[in-house]
Design a protein around this motif. Structure first.
Motif, PDB file in Angstrom:
ATOM      1  N   ARG A  11       4.664  -4.066  -2.988  1.00 26.10           N
ATOM      2  CA  ARG A  11       5.090  -2.694  -2.717  1.00 26.10           C
ATOM      3  C   ARG A  11       5.528  -2.510  -1.265  1.00 26.10           C
ATOM      4  O   ARG A  11       6.500  -1.827  -0.985  1.00 26.10           O
ATOM      5  N   TYR A  12       4.794  -3.089  -0.332  1.00 30.54           N
ATOM      6  CA  TYR A  12       5.033  -2.817   1.078  1.00 30.54           C
ATOM      7  C   TYR A  12       5.720  -3.943   1.853  1.00 30.54           C
ATOM      8  O   TYR A  12       6.260  -3.695   2.923  1.00 30.54           O
ATOM      9  N   PHE A  13       5.658  -5.154   1.368  1.00 29.04           N
ATOM     10  CA  PHE A  13       6.151  -6.288   2.151  1.00 29.04           C
ATOM     11  C   PHE A  13       7.296  -6.988   1.434  1.00 29.04           C
ATOM     12  O   PHE A  13       7.143  -7.444   0.307  1.00 29.04           O
ATOM     13  N   SER A  14       8.425  -7.103   2.104  1.00 30.88           N
ATOM     14  CA  SER A  14       9.610  -7.729   1.511  1.00 30.88           C
ATOM     15  C   SER A  14       9.600  -9.240   1.744  1.00 30.88           C
ATOM     16  O   SER A  14       8.940  -9.740   2.660  1.00 30.88           O
ATOM     17  N   GLU A  17      10.754  -9.980   5.210  1.00 31.87           N
ATOM     18  CA  GLU A  17       9.715  -9.781   6.215  1.00 31.87           C
ATOM     19  C   GLU A  17       8.731 -10.948   6.231  1.00 31.87           C
ATOM     20  O   GLU A  17       8.270 -11.369   7.295  1.00 31.87           O
ATOM     21  N   ASP A  46      -0.615  -6.124   0.504  1.00 29.51           N
ATOM     22  CA  ASP A  46      -0.386  -4.775  -0.027  1.00 29.51           C
ATOM     23  C   ASP A  46      -1.715  -4.037  -0.208  1.00 29.51           C
ATOM     24  O   ASP A  46      -1.825  -2.849   0.093  1.00 29.51           O
ATOM     25  N   ARG A  49      -2.897  -3.052   3.172  1.00 33.45           N
ATOM     26  CA  ARG A  49      -2.055  -1.941   3.649  1.00 33.45           C
ATOM     27  C   ARG A  49      -2.433  -0.633   2.949  1.00 33.45           C
ATOM     28  O   ARG A  49      -2.500   0.428   3.568  1.00 33.45           O
ATOM     29  N   GLY A  50      -2.707  -0.699   1.654  1.00 31.38           N
ATOM     30  CA  GLY A  50      -3.116   0.485   0.910  1.00 31.38           C
ATOM     31  C   GLY A  50      -4.412   1.068   1.431  1.00 31.38           C
ATOM     32  O   GLY A  50      -4.558   2.291   1.558  1.00 31.38           O
ATOM     33  N   LYS A  54      -1.568   2.981   6.664  1.00 32.09           N
ATOM     34  CA  LYS A  54      -0.498   3.017   7.670  1.00 32.09           C
ATOM     35  C   LYS A  54       0.244   1.691   7.619  1.00 32.09           C
ATOM     36  O   LYS A  54      -0.237   0.719   7.039  1.00 32.09           O
ATOM     37  N   ALA A  55       1.381   1.656   8.282  1.00 29.20           N
ATOM     38  CA  ALA A  55       2.192   0.442   8.310  1.00 29.20           C
ATOM     39  C   ALA A  55       1.452  -0.707   9.003  1.00 29.20           C
ATOM     40  O   ALA A  55       0.711  -0.507   9.962  1.00 29.20           O
ATOM     41  N   TYR A  90       0.890  -1.681  12.878  1.00 27.36           N
ATOM     42  CA  TYR A  90       2.290  -1.533  13.284  1.00 27.36           C
ATOM     43  C   TYR A  90       2.416  -0.813  14.620  1.00 27.36           C
ATOM     44  O   TYR A  90       3.262  -1.143  15.425  1.00 27.36           O
TER      45      TYR A  90
END
Length: 151
Positions: A11-14, A17, A46, A49-50, A54-55, A90
């Motif tokens: 969900r958050y990390f490509s 990246e 993820d 991060r959840g 925050k980032a 971040y």
């Protein structure tokens, strides 16, 4: 746990990246195992991060052998298998980094973290300002050590 349990799109990390490098060298995984491991690592991040809300910045995740050699990584680095990431809050604040570290530390068992290494401004001093943390995992089927180290 089934090997493919967490191999969904993070969900958050490509992928970009997770494979980014500033070395100018090719840093694409060359095996399917590396790609799968990187997806599992991204999905575990993820979860972190959840919980953090925050980032989270990924300073380094996958490293090709050439990139690993260029940055001085050990030949057996989990980064070369897509099984590790160096992360920090971040915003880079000490408060954020401490909270992120606490979340990772609390998640050692639930996320099967093999190594959580805290890199501080004064090497080896846990109370020193955090630069970043290394979150490493084991390959599917290997038992994680659950180590917490300070460097």
């Amino acid at each position: 746990m089934d090997k493919y349990f967490t191999c969904e799109e993070p969900r958050y990390f490509s992928f970009a990246e997770m494979t980014r490098t500033d070395t100018g060298l090719d840093n694409r995984p060359t095996t399917w195992d590396q790609v799968e491991n990187l997806m599992v690592t991204a999905n575990r991040l993820d979860t972190v991060r959840g919980k953090f809300g925050k980032a989270v910045r990924v300073n380094c995740a996958f490293r090709s052998e050439a990139v690993n050699a260029r940055v001085g990584g050990v030949p057996t680095s989990a980064h070369t298998q897509g099984l590790a990431a160096d992360i920090c809050a971040y915003d880079g604040t000490e408060t954020g980094n401490r909270r992120l570290y606490a979340i990772c530390r609390e998640s050692i068992l639930s996320l099967s973290i093999d190594q959580l290494i805290l890199y501080t401004e004064k090497p080896g001093v846990e109370s020193s300002r955090i630069r970043f943390m290394h979150v490493g995992f084991r390959a599917f089927g290997e038992k994680p050590r659950g180590q917490i180290l300070f460097k």
